[in-house]
Write an enzyme that holds these catalytic residues in place. Sequence first.
Site, PDB file in Angstrom:
ATOM      1  N   ARG A 164       0.835  -1.209   0.000  1.00 11.60           N
ATOM      2  CA  ARG A 164       0.000   0.000   0.000  1.00 11.60           C
ATOM      3  C   ARG A 164       0.868   1.256   0.000  1.00 11.60           C
ATOM      4  O   ARG A 164       0.551   2.250  -0.662  1.00 11.60           O
ATOM      5  CB  ARG A 164      -0.946  -0.022   1.206  1.00 11.60           C
ATOM      6  CG  ARG A 164      -1.997   1.066   1.139  1.00 11.60           C
ATOM      7  CD  ARG A 164      -3.067   0.877   2.181  1.00 11.60           C
ATOM      8  NE  ARG A 164      -2.538   0.997   3.539  1.00 11.60           N
ATOM      9  CZ  ARG A 164      -3.273   0.839   4.637  1.00 11.60           C
ATOM     10  NH1 ARG A 164      -4.561   0.546   4.539  1.00 11.60           N
ATOM     11  NH2 ARG A 164      -2.741   0.967   5.846  1.00 11.60           N
ATOM     12  N   LYS A 266      -2.759   6.571   1.484  1.00 10.70           N
ATOM     13  CA  LYS A 266      -2.656   6.999   2.885  1.00 10.70           C
ATOM     14  C   LYS A 266      -1.735   8.219   2.989  1.00 10.70           C
ATOM     15  O   LYS A 266      -0.687   8.191   3.649  1.00 10.70           O
ATOM     16  CB  LYS A 266      -2.153   5.831   3.736  1.00 10.70           C
ATOM     17  CG  LYS A 266      -2.755   5.836   5.136  1.00 10.70           C
ATOM     18  CD  LYS A 266      -2.615   4.500   5.796  1.00 10.70           C
ATOM     19  CE  LYS A 266      -2.971   4.563   7.263  1.00 10.70           C
ATOM     20  NZ  LYS A 266      -4.341   4.968   7.546  1.00 10.70           N
ATOM     21  N   GLU A 302     -16.064   6.688   4.251  1.00 10.61           N
ATOM     22  CA  GLU A 302     -15.432   6.034   5.402  1.00 10.61           C
ATOM     23  C   GLU A 302     -15.472   6.958   6.598  1.00 10.61           C
ATOM     24  O   GLU A 302     -15.900   8.119   6.497  1.00 10.61           O
ATOM     25  CB  GLU A 302     -14.014   5.583   5.070  1.00 10.61           C
ATOM     26  CG  GLU A 302     -13.045   6.708   4.778  1.00 10.61           C
ATOM     27  CD  GLU A 302     -11.638   6.171   4.475  1.00 10.61           C
ATOM     28  OE1 GLU A 302     -11.389   5.820   3.311  1.00 10.61           O
ATOM     29  OE2 GLU A 302     -10.809   6.137   5.385  1.00 10.61           O
TER      30      GLU A 302
HETATM   31  C1  COI Z   1      -4.601   3.103  11.343  1.00  8.89           C
HETATM   32  O1  COI Z   1      -5.624   2.502  11.619  1.00  8.89           O
HETATM   33  O2  COI Z   1      -3.490   2.569  11.419  1.00  8.89           O
HETATM   34  C2  COI Z   1      -4.640   4.466  10.858  1.00  8.89           C
HETATM   35  O3  COI Z   1      -3.768   4.835  10.150  1.00  8.89           O
HETATM   36  C3  COI Z   1      -5.681   5.380  11.307  1.00  8.89           C
HETATM   37  C4  COI Z   1      -5.121   6.495  12.096  1.00  8.89           C
HETATM   38  C5  COI Z   1      -6.045   7.642  12.044  1.00  8.89           C
HETATM   39  C6  COI Z   1      -4.847   6.101  13.503  1.00  8.89           C
END
Ligand code: COI
Length: 420
Positions: A164, A266, A302
């Site tokens: 990813r 991300k 989401e």
């Molecule tokens: C995760 O779940 O690892 C994320 O990146 C979300 C984050 C906002 C804590």
Amino acid sequence: MESCSAMAKINLNQPILSPSPLPRNTISNLLHPSPLFFSDRKPFPSFFLKLQKQSPLADNYIEATPSIKCHATLPGIYSEASTLADIDWDNLGFGLIPTDYMYMMKCARGEGFSKGELKRYGNIEISPAAGVLNYGQGLFEGLKAYRTRDGNIVLFRPNENALRMRAGAERMCMPAPTVDQFLETVKETVLANERWIPPAGKGSLYVRPLLMGSGSVLGIAPAPEYTFLIYVSPVGNYFKEGLSPINLVIENDFHRASPGGTGGVKTIGNYAAVLKAHTAAKAKGYSDVLYLDCVHKKYLEEVSSCNVFVVKGNTICTPAIKGTILPGITRKSIIDIARGLGFEVLEQLVSVDELLNADEVFCTGTAVVVSPVGSITYMDERTAFGDGKVGRVSQQLYTALTSLQMGLSEDQKGWIVKLK
Ligand code: COI
């Protein structure tokens, strides 16, 4: 074997600077390659200063020669890493607890990453003109290491995070570590911080790999230099509710992502974009915000920190991945697990109406794991699910996933990577 690349003063007395000493040959920890500077001292500033003055070895520095790359290893780390850190393991939340080491490696634009190194965890210094600071050229990942009851340390599907990150890097015009580099550096960082992995059943070590444009730019352009950095923190539940159902509010005005944008990777900016709605929702007592598509304002996207699933009878629906939704690794795992348990799982458009008529709703994510939803507020109207109790399906999926992650059930899918 060491060779060093920046003009630096290296304190051979480094072992006394921190609670878990480094061996004497860890000189690279004190090097500060430009333009990103990693300070070892931040967590222990006064201690550092005091010992520098008092030590008879305080003048015991060596000069490192400029322009040689620094590839030192930290051979003493692993033995010192095994005694558990002295923190309250029973009350972990999802807040940063600084640990001993972080990993860092760099490369130039157009090149690949080569070997990096572990460093003392600490603040970094970065050019004011860095691409990540000026134009948001950055990505992050999140994965977890668990201590199992039988004494192993395991990672859950780390190769998925590596892939990813590579997909995100392509979208953000950045070089990325190879899958093997990603896995190796994550392993190294986790093992170096072993004493911060919670006892079995008390939480996990959250691993946060970052990829950023660390080189300077003024006009819009990909940065000339990139830094891959991994830090870790022991964590417990993301939501204060734990496995108790959370309360979501649907956001009508702000959107998280748009078609053609970066919602499907991300990148750090996706999370900055939700802060306004998220902060307002928290102030009103909601746990998090559920976003709608920006075109019709009708279909689920989401939640700020996780994906969403809607259960009706034996069917579980979740918004399809089409560029505006993050392809969650927990999402993917839950789809697989649910199908294996005999549920029909559909990835498609899911409307607000379907959501509000669901039997159960739950969220998934690395940080949130599987989080049942107790209520959804839409246009000031609250719809409750499951009388405040955890839904049957959410509970079943939570148990199946976490048993696997914590080594309590057999890993038939090859999702677990054993480190020890
Ligand atoms: C995760 O779940 O690892 C994320 O990146 C979300 C984050 C906002 C804590």
